[in-house]
Design a protein around this motif. Structure first.
Motif, PDB file in Angstrom:
ATOM      1  N   VAL A   1       0.326  10.558  14.189  1.00 34.42           N
ATOM      2  CA  VAL A   1      -0.381  11.068  13.304  1.00 34.42           C
ATOM      3  C   VAL A   1      -1.791  11.724  13.713  1.00 34.42           C
ATOM      4  CG1 VAL A   1      -1.560  10.747  11.049  1.00 34.42           C
ATOM      5  CG2 VAL A   1       0.450   9.668  11.204  1.00 34.42           C
ATOM      6  N   LEU A   2      -2.154  10.912  14.633  1.00 31.97           N
ATOM      7  CA  LEU A   2      -3.552  11.514  15.222  1.00 31.97           C
ATOM      8  C   LEU A   2      -3.177  12.879  15.901  1.00 31.97           C
ATOM      9  CD1 LEU A   2      -6.337   9.472  17.107  1.00 31.97           C
ATOM     10  CD2 LEU A   2      -5.381  11.877  17.832  1.00 31.97           C
ATOM     11  N   MET A   3      -2.316  12.783  16.756  1.00 31.62           N
ATOM     12  CA  MET A   3      -1.906  14.218  17.506  1.00 31.62           C
ATOM     13  C   MET A   3      -1.604  15.434  16.474  1.00 31.62           C
ATOM     14  SD  MET A   3      -3.247  13.889  20.503  1.00 31.62           S
ATOM     15  CE  MET A   3      -2.752  15.119  21.067  1.00 31.62           C
ATOM     16  N   ALA A   4      -0.686  14.977  15.523  1.00 32.20           N
ATOM     17  CA  ALA A   4      -0.354  16.102  14.671  1.00 32.20           C
ATOM     18  C   ALA A   4      -1.604  16.716  13.921  1.00 32.20           C
ATOM     19  CB  ALA A   4       0.427  15.379  13.507  1.00 32.20           C
ATOM     20  N   ALA A   5      -2.622  15.745  13.685  1.00 28.33           N
ATOM     21  CA  ALA A   5      -3.715  16.410  12.853  1.00 28.33           C
ATOM     22  C   ALA A   5      -4.547  17.283  13.967  1.00 28.33           C
ATOM     23  CB  ALA A   5      -4.653  15.245  12.327  1.00 28.33           C
ATOM     24  N   TYR A   6      -4.504  16.552  14.993  1.00 27.10           N
ATOM     25  CA  TYR A   6      -5.419  17.479  16.353  1.00 27.10           C
ATOM     26  C   TYR A   6      -4.806  18.758  16.356  1.00 27.10           C
ATOM     27  CZ  TYR A   6      -7.618  18.150  20.778  1.00 27.10           C
ATOM     28  OH  TYR A   6      -8.369  18.630  21.683  1.00 27.10           O
ATOM     29  N   PHE A   7      -3.309  18.781  16.817  1.00 23.17           N
ATOM     30  CA  PHE A   7      -2.853  19.911  16.790  1.00 23.17           C
ATOM     31  C   PHE A   7      -2.660  21.008  15.748  1.00 23.17           C
ATOM     32  CE2 PHE A   7      -1.723  18.290  21.225  1.00 23.17           C
ATOM     33  CZ  PHE A   7      -1.740  19.419  21.988  1.00 23.17           C
ATOM     34  N   THR A   8      -2.839  20.523  14.619  1.00 19.81           N
ATOM     35  CA  THR A   8      -3.122  21.376  13.334  1.00 19.81           C
ATOM     36  C   THR A   8      -4.319  22.214  13.406  1.00 19.81           C
ATOM     37  OG1 THR A   8      -1.924  19.694  12.189  1.00 19.81           O
ATOM     38  CG2 THR A   8      -3.159  21.519  10.889  1.00 19.81           C
TER      39      THR A   8
ATOM     40  N   VAL B   1      13.316  10.715  22.444  1.00 16.69           N
ATOM     41  CA  VAL B   1      13.296  10.836  20.899  1.00 16.69           C
ATOM     42  C   VAL B   1      12.009  10.443  20.339  1.00 16.69           C
ATOM     43  CG1 VAL B   1      14.418   8.480  20.032  1.00 16.69           C
ATOM     44  CG2 VAL B   1      14.729  10.814  18.605  1.00 16.69           C
ATOM     45  N   ALA B   2      11.284   9.597  20.884  1.00 11.80           N
ATOM     46  CA  ALA B   2      10.114   9.022  20.686  1.00 11.80           C
ATOM     47  C   ALA B   2       8.969  10.355  21.128  1.00 11.80           C
ATOM     48  CB  ALA B   2       9.348   7.839  21.336  1.00 11.80           C
ATOM     49  N   GLY B   3       9.210  10.864  22.305  1.00  9.97           N
ATOM     50  CA  GLY B   3       8.515  12.070  22.614  1.00  9.97           C
ATOM     51  C   GLY B   3       8.556  13.172  21.757  1.00  9.97           C
ATOM     52  N   SER B   4       9.931  13.210  21.138  1.00  7.99           N
ATOM     53  CA  SER B   4      10.242  14.759  20.419  1.00  7.99           C
ATOM     54  C   SER B   4       9.603  14.299  19.090  1.00  7.99           C
ATOM     55  CB  SER B   4      11.804  14.422  20.175  1.00  7.99           C
ATOM     56  OG  SER B   4      12.509  14.754  21.377  1.00  7.99           O
ATOM     57  N   ILE B   5       9.509  13.208  18.559  1.00 13.28           N
ATOM     58  CA  ILE B   5       8.988  13.107  17.442  1.00 13.28           C
ATOM     59  C   ILE B   5       7.411  13.365  17.302  1.00 13.28           C
ATOM     60  CG2 ILE B   5       8.153  11.198  15.593  1.00 13.28           C
ATOM     61  CD1 ILE B   5      10.764   9.743  16.293  1.00 13.28           C
ATOM     62  N   GLY B   6       6.813  13.005  18.510  1.00  9.24           N
ATOM     63  CA  GLY B   6       5.263  13.333  18.675  1.00  9.24           C
ATOM     64  C   GLY B   6       5.228  14.836  18.819  1.00  9.24           C
ATOM     65  N   GLN B   7       6.066  15.519  19.636  1.00 13.39           N
ATOM     66  CA  GLN B   7       5.960  16.828  19.747  1.00 13.39           C
ATOM     67  C   GLN B   7       6.552  17.761  18.376  1.00 13.39           C
ATOM     68  OE1 GLN B   7       5.656  19.045  22.486  1.00 13.39           O
ATOM     69  NE2 GLN B   7       4.459  17.111  23.525  1.00 13.39           N
ATOM     70  N   LEU B   8       7.020  17.045  17.664  1.00 18.09           N
ATOM     71  CA  LEU B   8       7.280  17.690  16.454  1.00 18.09           C
ATOM     72  C   LEU B   8       6.283  17.565  15.472  1.00 18.09           C
ATOM     73  CD1 LEU B   8       9.454  18.769  14.317  1.00 18.09           C
ATOM     74  CD2 LEU B   8       9.963  16.669  13.426  1.00 18.09           C
ATOM     75  N   GLY B   9       5.524  16.578  15.523  1.00 19.14           N
ATOM     76  CA  GLY B   9       4.221  16.512  14.592  1.00 19.14           C
ATOM     77  C   GLY B   9       3.282  17.596  15.303  1.00 19.14           C
ATOM     78  N   GLN B  10       3.065  17.667  16.437  1.00 22.76           N
ATOM     79  CA  GLN B  10       2.321  18.907  17.044  1.00 22.76           C
ATOM     80  C   GLN B  10       2.701  20.050  16.755  1.00 22.76           C
ATOM     81  OE1 GLN B  10       1.689  18.028  21.233  1.00 22.76           O
ATOM     82  NE2 GLN B  10       1.714  15.564  21.152  1.00 22.76           N
ATOM     83  N   ARG B  11       4.064  20.411  16.565  1.00 20.02           N
ATOM     84  CA  ARG B  11       4.676  21.938  16.601  1.00 20.02           C
ATOM     85  C   ARG B  11       4.393  22.181  15.094  1.00 20.02           C
ATOM     86  NH1 ARG B  11       4.272  20.991  20.986  1.00 20.02           N
ATOM     87  NH2 ARG B  11       2.101  21.837  20.384  1.00 20.02           N
ATOM     88  N   VAL B  12       4.893  21.289  14.205  1.00 19.65           N
ATOM     89  CA  VAL B  12       4.541  21.506  12.707  1.00 19.65           C
ATOM     90  C   VAL B  12       3.182  21.707  12.391  1.00 19.65           C
ATOM     91  CG1 VAL B  12       4.900  20.378  10.448  1.00 19.65           C
ATOM     92  CG2 VAL B  12       6.878  20.191  11.918  1.00 19.65           C
ATOM     93  N   GLY B  13       2.150  20.513  12.748  1.00 19.55           N
ATOM     94  CA  GLY B  13       0.983  20.983  12.740  1.00 19.55           C
ATOM     95  C   GLY B  13       0.328  22.208  13.296  1.00 19.55           C
ATOM     96  N   THR B  14       0.771  22.539  14.379  1.00 22.77           N
ATOM     97  CA  THR B  14       0.262  23.845  14.922  1.00 22.77           C
ATOM     98  C   THR B  14       0.728  25.264  14.058  1.00 22.77           C
ATOM     99  OG1 THR B  14       0.571  23.313  17.301  1.00 22.77           O
ATOM    100  CG2 THR B  14       0.532  25.674  16.980  1.00 22.77           C
ATOM    101  N   ALA B  15       2.015  25.034  13.450  1.00 22.91           N
ATOM    102  CA  ALA B  15       2.221  26.107  12.658  1.00 22.91           C
ATOM    103  C   ALA B  15       1.313  26.133  11.332  1.00 22.91           C
ATOM    104  CB  ALA B  15       3.944  25.957  12.023  1.00 22.91           C
ATOM    105  N   ILE B  16       1.212  24.873  10.782  1.00 20.05           N
ATOM    106  CA  ILE B  16       0.565  24.787   9.443  1.00 20.05           C
ATOM    107  C   ILE B  16      -0.713  25.325   9.773  1.00 20.05           C
ATOM    108  CG2 ILE B  16      -0.362  23.198   7.721  1.00 20.05           C
ATOM    109  CD1 ILE B  16       2.537  21.802   7.986  1.00 20.05           C
ATOM    110  N   GLY B  17      -1.489  24.540  10.970  1.00 28.78           N
ATOM    111  CA  GLY B  17      -3.032  25.003  11.220  1.00 28.78           C
ATOM    112  C   GLY B  17      -3.269  26.446  11.245  1.00 28.78           C
ATOM    113  N   THR B  18      -2.216  27.200  12.119  1.00 26.70           N
ATOM    114  CA  THR B  18      -2.325  28.417  12.328  1.00 26.70           C
ATOM    115  C   THR B  18      -2.475  29.241  11.208  1.00 26.70           C
ATOM    116  OG1 THR B  18      -1.467  28.063  14.403  1.00 26.70           O
ATOM    117  CG2 THR B  18      -1.389  30.300  13.883  1.00 26.70           C
TER     118      THR B  18
END
Length: 496
Positions: A291-298, A415-432
């Motif tokens: 969750v932290l990295m998803a928010a950060y990459f948003t 798969v664990a790394g993918s979940i983290g990357q997914l949060g980052q990519r979704v966050g990036t799209a939303i934040g951008t």
């Protein structure tokens, strides 16, 4: 994490220490090139707009369409990589990225460019889970902290140097065709990377001989949920012409996300191995870190995009010089990522907390600089402020990666790394999308009523409120995780 279905097992192949680090550097190079393609294209948007007469929606999709496709295939391909040869999948991803880069460079219309960018995103989504899974497999303990420190340094360099490289290519290639060079650049680099993967990267596991278990219904439900979540943000430009009906897709997201969770639990009870092992989220270290990295990459990718747009379109700074403003962030991030990877084993979550404080201070200082400094001084002051942000950013990414995956078994590393990357990519799209929409909405609203420079000052400052908000959320999650860890430590000490 036992007594439940697992993906088909794989077996490790012992390799020497030298071969381990060779594998690591090959994987890190691939990840750096993949992330670089996000940030270097940002600075090319004004040139793409001029070349095709593209509107704000098309420009948004050039960036976010790549991220959408990237995020969509991350988890299924991470799951496939955990069962089969990560090396083979990495080669497939690199070949597809090279081909799609040629398609982008040769695009004769904005529609052709968007199609090629989507294909690029798919290729990136194939590559990244294999990188994360391989690093997770190769290292444990203190070495993993060192490895993720170096990994974070590469990601920081790629993210921050991207605008500079993009600006240089546009300066060399010219305003009309320089943007094509940002894609041609990928062809030799990814060809070299593919050669290194083929001839240098060792196989680190023997793939499972059992049938592939991919949970096709789960993949379908997951894919529709991700698209429904990201689509309204991808179509948000800040223009008065944005269709309000786009937000109804969030209802579709809620429905399909609920169906996905129900299906995954049912599929597991029937003896299948679900697409996402929901038990991973019972680990507070994994849950909080993700969750932290998803928010950060948003927030952070929007920071770079808004800064380069403000400097280019608001202050009239060239693409090259606008990109160079972020060099200090890149260098400082590389240094602090290395030290952060070393310090996290000793100090833990406080390293990340300090980094987030520095990043939040940087966002506030950039907004103040835009509002208060002279036009001539602004790029120089921003460049200095970015150095502080780089030191903070390096103390966030790699230490958090180490803390997040510390309790994850290597068999589930992909798969664990993918979940983290997914949060980052979704966050990036939303934040951008949110940052850009606020930026352009302010321009649409104030244009004609204020001097042009004042309009861009307001647009940049308002856009940065999104960045500040999400960095603050990441900071709050870091504090929650810090408190949770300290309570566990006290509980363990009392039991001992």
């Amino acid at each position: 994490m036992s007594n439940s279905p697992e993906p088909p097992p794989t077996r490790s192949i012992p390799i020497s220490d030298r071969r381990r680090w060779q594998a690591f550097w090959v994987c890190v190079s691939v990840s750096g090139l993949t992330i670089l393609d996000i940030s270097k294209v940002n600075v090319a948007l004004p040139s793409i707009e001029a070349a095709f007469g593209a509107g704000s929606t098309e420009l948004q999709l050039v960036v976010s369409g790549y991220i959408l496709a990237f995020g969509l295939v991350l988890v299924p391909l991470g799951r496939l990589g955990d069962q089969r040869s990560r090396k083979t999948l990495l080669i497939v991803g690199l070949a597809l990225f090279t081909i799609s880069s040629i398609g982008c460079a040769l695009a004769g219309s904005i529609e052709m460019l968007l199609a090629a960018r989507l294909l690029q995103g798919v290729a990136a989504g194939i590559q990244m889970p294999q990188v994360m899974g391989t690093i997770q497999h190769l290292f444990t303990g203190k070495e993993r902290g060192t490895a993720f420190g170096l990994f974070g340094a590469m990601i920081g360099l790629a993210t921050a140097f991207g605008p500079t490289i993009g600006g240089l290519l546009i300066a060399v290639g010219g305003e009309s065709d320089g943007w094509r060079w940002t894609f041609w650049m990928n062809v030799p680099l990814f060809a070299i990377a593919m050669g290194l993967v083929i001839w240098v990267l060792p196989e680190v596991r023997r793939p499972s001989s059992e049938p592939v278990s991919l949970d096709p219904v789960g993949v379908l439900l997951f894919g529709v949920a991700v698209i429904a979540l990201m689509l309204p943000f991808l179509l948000t430009t800040g223009s008065p012409d944005d269709a309000p009906e786009r937000w109804w897709t969030l209802v579709v997201f809620v429905l399909f996300a609920a169906c996905f969770l129900v299906w995954e639990r049912r599929y597991e009870r029937r003896g299948g191995a679900p697409l996402i092992d929901l038990r991973l989220f019972r680990l507070s270290s994994f849950r909080n870190g993700t969750v932290l990295m998803a928010a950060y990459f948003t927030g952070i990718p929007a920071l770079f995009l808004l800064t380069t747009l403000f400097l280019q379109t608001g202050l009239g700074v060239s693409a090259l010089h606008a990109g160079m403003v972020t060099i200090g962030f890149a260098l400082a991030s590389a240094i602090s990522s290395w030290y952060g990877g070393q310090l996290v084993g000793r100090y833990g979550r406080p390293v990340v907390v300090v980094g987030l404080v520095l990043v939040l201070a940087t966002v506030i200082a950039l907004a103040a600089t835009a509002l208060l400094a002279s036009v001539e001084a602004t790029p120089w002051i921003m460049a200095g402020v970015m150095v502080v942000g780089g030191f903070g950013g390096g103390m966030v990414i790699s230490p958090n990666q180490t803390l997040t995956l510390a309790e994850i078994p290597p068999v589930q590393g992909g798969v664990a790394g993918s979940i983290g990357q997914l949060g980052q990519r979704v966050g990036t799209a939303i934040g951008t999308a949110v940052g850009l929409s606020l930026f352009y909405a302010t321009i649409f609203r104030e244009e004609g009523d204020k001097p042009a420079l004042a309009v861009y000052h307001d647009a940049y400052a308002i856009g940065l409120t999104t960045v500040a908000l999400f960095v603050a959320i990441a900071f709050a999650v870091a504090l929650v995780d810090l408190g949770s860890r300290r309570r566990r430590e006290r509980s363990g000490a009392e039991e001992a």
